[in-house]
Design an enzyme around this catalytic site. Structure first.
Site, PDB file in Angstrom:
ATOM      1  CB  SER A   4       3.569  40.687 -36.850  1.00  0.00           C
ATOM      2  OG  SER A   4       3.532  41.208 -35.534  1.00  0.00           O
ATOM      3  CB  CYS A   5       8.759  38.015 -35.074  1.00  0.00           C
ATOM      4  SG  CYS A   5       7.968  37.514 -33.535  1.00  0.00           S
TER       5      CYS A   5
END
Lengths: 218, 243
Positions: A120-121
């Site tokens: 989920s960068c």
């Protein structure tokens, strides 16, 4: 096992119960926090200050300010596209999960959209914490393989076939975000007014910046 | 690892669900888990160990649970493995909070450490490193991603293995997740942005005029010979056959 014994058909492929219920999650979080505090590894105010910062101070309003400046200052815009981390630092914006930022520009020919298929960068210093849909598997699965259809069907954003669609999968420590196109009808607006047109979604690339025409008519 | 987290290109997951006016955190435990991880990431475990702890969740659990449950799970996995907390004391403590939901963790302040954490929030904590070697590739180079299936951590997603792309940007060197996640050292190496044509990744099902940009550590890449190898090699075979 009791799970399979209770089951009339063939055994379930996975014997455990997922996910955990709300009551258990709450208890586990409290258990972990209490043990780490007792061991002197964390303090309550560390937790509270971090939460407070991301609930109040760090969010997409910061990225919106950067975009508004880029729309009004061509030299700043060039610096932003050359080195987003340094350009944001000029405005005192930066930090955790934005140590190496790259800002990509949407134009009449290229539409950029950002994702992270493996986790989920997300560029926290300019966009804050990501919305749940960005972190959940549906978006991550689809946007990388069917970007045009996903934008059209799930976000109501039609990108013509002659516009190159570039997906940025944030797989390393570089954090991507989008400089949306300045909307028509925004000529003469101040930087502060322009920032109000810049949404989180437009900086992920799943929407365009808001049009000032509709909002002026209201 | 080929875990449930590696979802790029997966079908059948259903529509993207967007919540209107979504709060930053939905529950108090999400807040505490977020704060706990920010407080412990770095001192107690590194980002690669953190991600690998999530990847090791059972795929059913991973896909069916909410985001901060992943963070809770990886802290549990890592802290138990490292002996920071013991399984027995943790189990007992969970039971204690389940039995008496009015109980709260102790409140202990440490302004100096809280300020240190906020300084990290403001300044960041990069995993970049300078190395003596020069980058092996330059912008414009054609590369082939390696076909790998490591059981440990990697940041090369399944959809991009064994694919041809072009280097568009050379970043500095960064800690290598594949070793860092397993206590095998930082092994810093260059990271490159690689551009892949949609057709290279998804074949005839790709959308036209689309590309995917992926950041790859140098160990994920080898030089590609020729321009479009899968098709070229096929043509070569047929040419040989014609002789």
């Amino acid at each position: 096992m009791s799970t399979t014994a209770q089951h009339r058909g063939s055994p379930l492929p996975v014997g455990e119960q997922y996910p955990l219920d709300e009551r258990e999650l709450e208890a586990r979080a409290r258990a972990l926090e209490s043990l780490l505090i007792e061991k002197g590894l964390v303090s309550s105010d560390m937790i509270e200050k971090a939460v407070h910062a991301y609930e109040n101070d760090i969010g997409p309003m910061l990225g919106a300010r950067v975009v508004a400046r880029a729309w009004t200052d061509p030299q700043f815009k060039q610096r932003l596209l050359d080195n987003a981390t340094a350009a944001c630092a000029e405005m005192d914006i930066g930090g955790m999960q934005g140590e190496h930022m790259v800002c990509v520009e949407n134009t009449a020919r290229v539409h950029n959209v950002v994702c992270c298929t493996l986790c989920s960068c997300y560029p926290w210093p300019v966009l804050g914490l990501p919305p749940t849909w960005y972190k959940h598997p549906q978006y991550r699965a689809k946007i990388v393989a069917d970007p045009r259809r996903t934008l059209r069907e799930e976000f109501g954003l039609a990108i013509p076939g002659n516009v190159e669609l570039r997906v940025w999968d944030s797989s390393a420590e570089i954090r991507y975000w989008v400089l949306p196109e300045r909307p028509a009808g925004s000529e003469g607006m101040s930087e502060g007014e322009l920032a109000g047109l810049v949404t989180r979604e437009s900086m992920i690339g799943v929407a365009k910046a808001k049009s000032p025409i509709g909002s002026r008519e209201q | 690892m080929n875990g449930g987290h590696d979802v790029g290109g997966m079908h059948g997951l259903g529509p993207i669900i967007r919540e209107t006016n979504e709060p930053i955190f939905h529950t108090e435990w999400e807040r505490r888990v977020f704060g706990l991880q920010l407080s412990t990431l770095g001192p107690l475990f590194n980002p690669d160990e953190m991600r690998h702890g999530i990847e090791r969740m059972h795929p059913v659990h991973y896909l069916a649970s909410r985001y901060y449950e992943h963070w809770l799970c990886t802290m549990e996995t890592n802290f138990l493995e490292k002996g920071i907390i013991a399984r027995e004391e943790y189990g007992a403590r969970i039971r204690q909070f389940l039995e008496d939901p009015s109980q709260r963790p102790p409140h202990v302040e440490n302004p100096e450490r809280a300020e240190h954490l906020m300084e990290a929030v403001r300044r960041g904590d990069s995993t970049s490193a300078s190395i003596a070697e020069r980058p092996r590739f330059k912008p414009g180079d054609r590369v082939l991603t390696r076909t790998i299936s490591p059981k440990g951590h990697t940041r090369l997603p399944r959809y991009a293995r064994g694919k041809r792309g072009e280097i568009v940007r050379v970043h500095g060197a960064f800690v290598f997740p594949d070793t860092s996640a397993h206590g095998l050292g930082p092994n810093p190496q260059y990271v490159y942005t690689v551009r892949f044509a949609g057709e290279e990744l998804w074949g005839r099902d790709a959308e036209p005029n689309s590309t995917v940009h992926l950041d790859c550590w140098e160990d994920y890449l080898e030089a590609a010979r020729g321009t479009r190898a899968p098709r070229v090699s096929k043509q070569r075979l047929s040419v040989k056959g014609a002789k």
